[in-house]
Design an enzyme around this catalytic site. Structure first.
Site, short mmCIF file in Angstrom:
data_model
loop_
_atom_site.label_atom_id
_atom_site.label_comp_id
_atom_site.label_asym_id
_atom_site.label_seq_id
_atom_site.Cartn_x
_atom_site.Cartn_y
_atom_site.Cartn_z
N GLN A 1 -67.93 -49.41 88.35
CA GLN A 1 -68.81 -48.41 87.97
C GLN A 1 -69.41 -47.81 88.90
O GLN A 1 -69.61 -46.42 88.74
CB GLN A 1 -69.54 -49.64 87.52
CG GLN A 1 -71.35 -49.04 86.98
CD GLN A 1 -71.58 -48.16 86.08
OE1 GLN A 1 -70.39 -48.22 84.61
NE2 GLN A 1 -72.16 -47.02 85.29
N GLU A 2 -69.97 -48.75 90.04
CA GLU A 2 -69.83 -47.05 91.12
C GLU A 2 -69.57 -46.15 91.27
O GLU A 2 -69.83 -45.42 92.20
CB GLU A 2 -70.32 -48.18 91.92
CG GLU A 2 -71.15 -49.16 92.35
CD GLU A 2 -72.61 -48.60 92.55
OE1 GLU A 2 -73.11 -47.50 92.22
OE2 GLU A 2 -73.56 -50.14 92.14
N SER A 3 -68.16 -46.29 91.45
CA SER A 3 -67.25 -45.09 92.52
C SER A 3 -65.95 -45.41 91.67
O SER A 3 -65.42 -44.49 92.13
CB SER A 3 -66.92 -45.99 93.76
OG SER A 3 -66.18 -46.96 93.59
#
Ligand code: GLU
Length: 478
Positions: free
Chosen positions: A310-312
């Site tokens: 989700q972050e990267s």
């Protein structure tokens, strides 16, 4: 009859009556029996919408409800896993289980010999096809392709009705051994053209099969309920009815619903397809790092992997305009606090992200239980602990339960509206972001957990499932 004989008869009659009352009152009813045994046996199917094992242990929508009912009765829950729907109904017929909790649709046919509880969910039957394959537009098109369903299911019943009423040329195959996952698998690999499943099942499984789609609804809303044996002693049935009444009013039903279905609309076709691709391409490069950090911090590695996706999108060099960087998108300040020297180093970033998540989770008030605790820690990771606290305060002020993610997630988005954020300590925040963030991670996490499930692996390995010997082809009526 003289006086004496009549007295003897009266006495006999009275003694018989006494005997009946005594024996009648000592025979315990079903609930009393269950209580004295200290356990209740419930039959179910092993499927993602009913009962399965996750990282913590047994879970699933039906399992959680049945567990709450067992608690309500003050007994232990014993799960009996039926291999298929036919066996499940046999368990009820033979009194091998107290009731069945297995996503069962109330149909007239079954209603004749089991007793259905108050419904706890409404679903529709949906025709599923493969994108790029034959797409049926209406029921008559079902006769043009190969169709499979589970025997003894509401779906098979619906097809029989259609065949009798409208489409005599309709044929299909059915087997008791086809669980929903297998049916979808067969359509996904092109082995067959269509299947029919319940809408809640497809909702939950669509992310694993991004190339499948809904052609149309085969039925309107149909109720799902628990199935009890038909017996003169209805004490257990009545106990379940009052349990469901309570579950409606005390919010248990909506809580369980939110836990299993609340985040499902997050992953659309494009997102699911991309996630599947990236999992195959990149995840094995980093899974050791996730495992290591998870062991270190007592977390589930798949949660960290889901977070990092989700972050990267698992890109160690990811960078956002706000200055956060790396696999876990740490800010410069957080990285410094956590002793992360190089944010672009995947190992350091993952370890740092895990440590930070655990730190936030610890900081939350003790009355917040899992899994809500983890969801709130994730929200804080995304939007900041202060904003989360503000949203929790707003929730409470408005009469919501601020220890529940289900309630707090409705208040977070209000932090971007002036009339709300002016009442808070930390002010404006883009509050809908953490909600999407958490729901996405939950969805990715589910998919990773399911990919890890041995049954699922088996299904994915056998590109095409061998049709079992038990399969029956239903011929046309013509
Ligand atoms: N709702 C279905 C039925 O009652 C069971 C679910 C399924 O087999 O997929 O037959």
């Amino acid at each position: 009859m003289n006086n004496r004989t009549s007295r003897i008869f009266t006495r006999l009659f009275i003694s018989l009556l006494c005997l009946l009352t005594i024996t009648g009152s000592v025979r315990p009813n079903t609930v009393e029996k269950i209580r004295s045994q200290g356990e209740i046996v419930v039959t179910t199917r092993n499927s993602p919408t009913t009962y399965f094992e996750d990282n913590i242990g047994a879970t699933g929508y039906e399992f959680e409800l049945a567990k709450a009912f067992a608690d309500y009765l003050g007994v232990n829950l014993v799960i009996k896993q039926a291999d298929n729907l036919s066996d499940l109904y046999k368990d009820i017929e033979r009194n091998d289980a107290a009731f069945a909790a297995a996503g069962l649709t109330i149909t007239q046919d079954k209603n004749k010999w089991v007793r259905f509880s108050t419904p706890y969910m409404q679903v529709s039957q949906q025709v599923i096809y493969r994108r790029g394959g034959m797409r049926p537009k209406q029921v008559f098109d079902l006769a043009k392709g190969q169709l499979v369903v589970t025997s003894d299911s509401s779906h098979a019943l619906q097809l029989r009705e259609l065949q009798g009423r409208k489409i005599p040329e309709l044929t299909w195959s059915e087997s008791p051994d086809f669980e929903t996952v297998e049916l979808l698998q067969m359509v996904a690999t092109g082995e067959v053209d269509f299947t029919v499943v319940d809408s809640n099942e497809f909702e939950m499984l669509q992310a694993y099969y991004p190339n499948l789609a809904i052609a149309f609804d085969l039925t309107g809303a149909q109720p799902l309920a628990w199935a009890f044996p038909q017996s003169r002693d209805d004490s257990l049935f009545q106990a379940a009815e009052s349990f469901f009444r309570n579950a409606q009013t005390n919010g248990l039903l909506s809580e369980v619903r939110e836990r299993f279905y609340g985040h499902l609309d997050q992953l659309n076709y494009v997102g699911a397809k991309r996630f599947q691709k990236q999992t195959a391409k990149k995840l094995n490069k980093y899974d050791d790092l996730f495992q290591h950090a998870a062991d270190e911090h007592n977390l589930d590695w798949r949660l960290l992997a889901a977070m990092s996706y989700q972050e990267s999108h698992w890109n160690p060099r990811a960078k956002s305009f706000t200055g956060v960087r790396g696999m876990m998108m740490l800010t410069r300040r957080t990285a410094k606090e956590l002793g992360v020297r190089n944010r672009l180093d995947p190992k350091q970033s993952i370890d740092g992200g895990a440590a930070y998540l655990v730190k936030l989770r610890k900081r939350l008030p003790k009355n917040i239980q899992e899994p809500d605790r983890t969801w709130m820690a994730l929200a804080a990771y995304n939007v900041g602990y202060g904003h989360l606290t503000d949203a929790r305060k707003l929730t409470k002020k408005d009469g919501g339960d601020n220890s529940r993610w289900m309630d707090v997630k409705d208040y977070l988005p209000l932090l971007s509206q002036k009339r709300y954020y002016k009442q808070t300590k930390h002010g404006y925040a883009r509050g809908s972001e953490p909600v999407t963030y958490v729901q996405n991670i939950r969805r990715y996490f589910d998919v990773l957990v399911w990919n890890d499930n041995p049954d699922m692996e088996l299904a994915l390995e056998n590109e095409s499932l061998q049709l079992s010997a038990d399969i029956r082809v239903i011929p046309p009526l013509l």
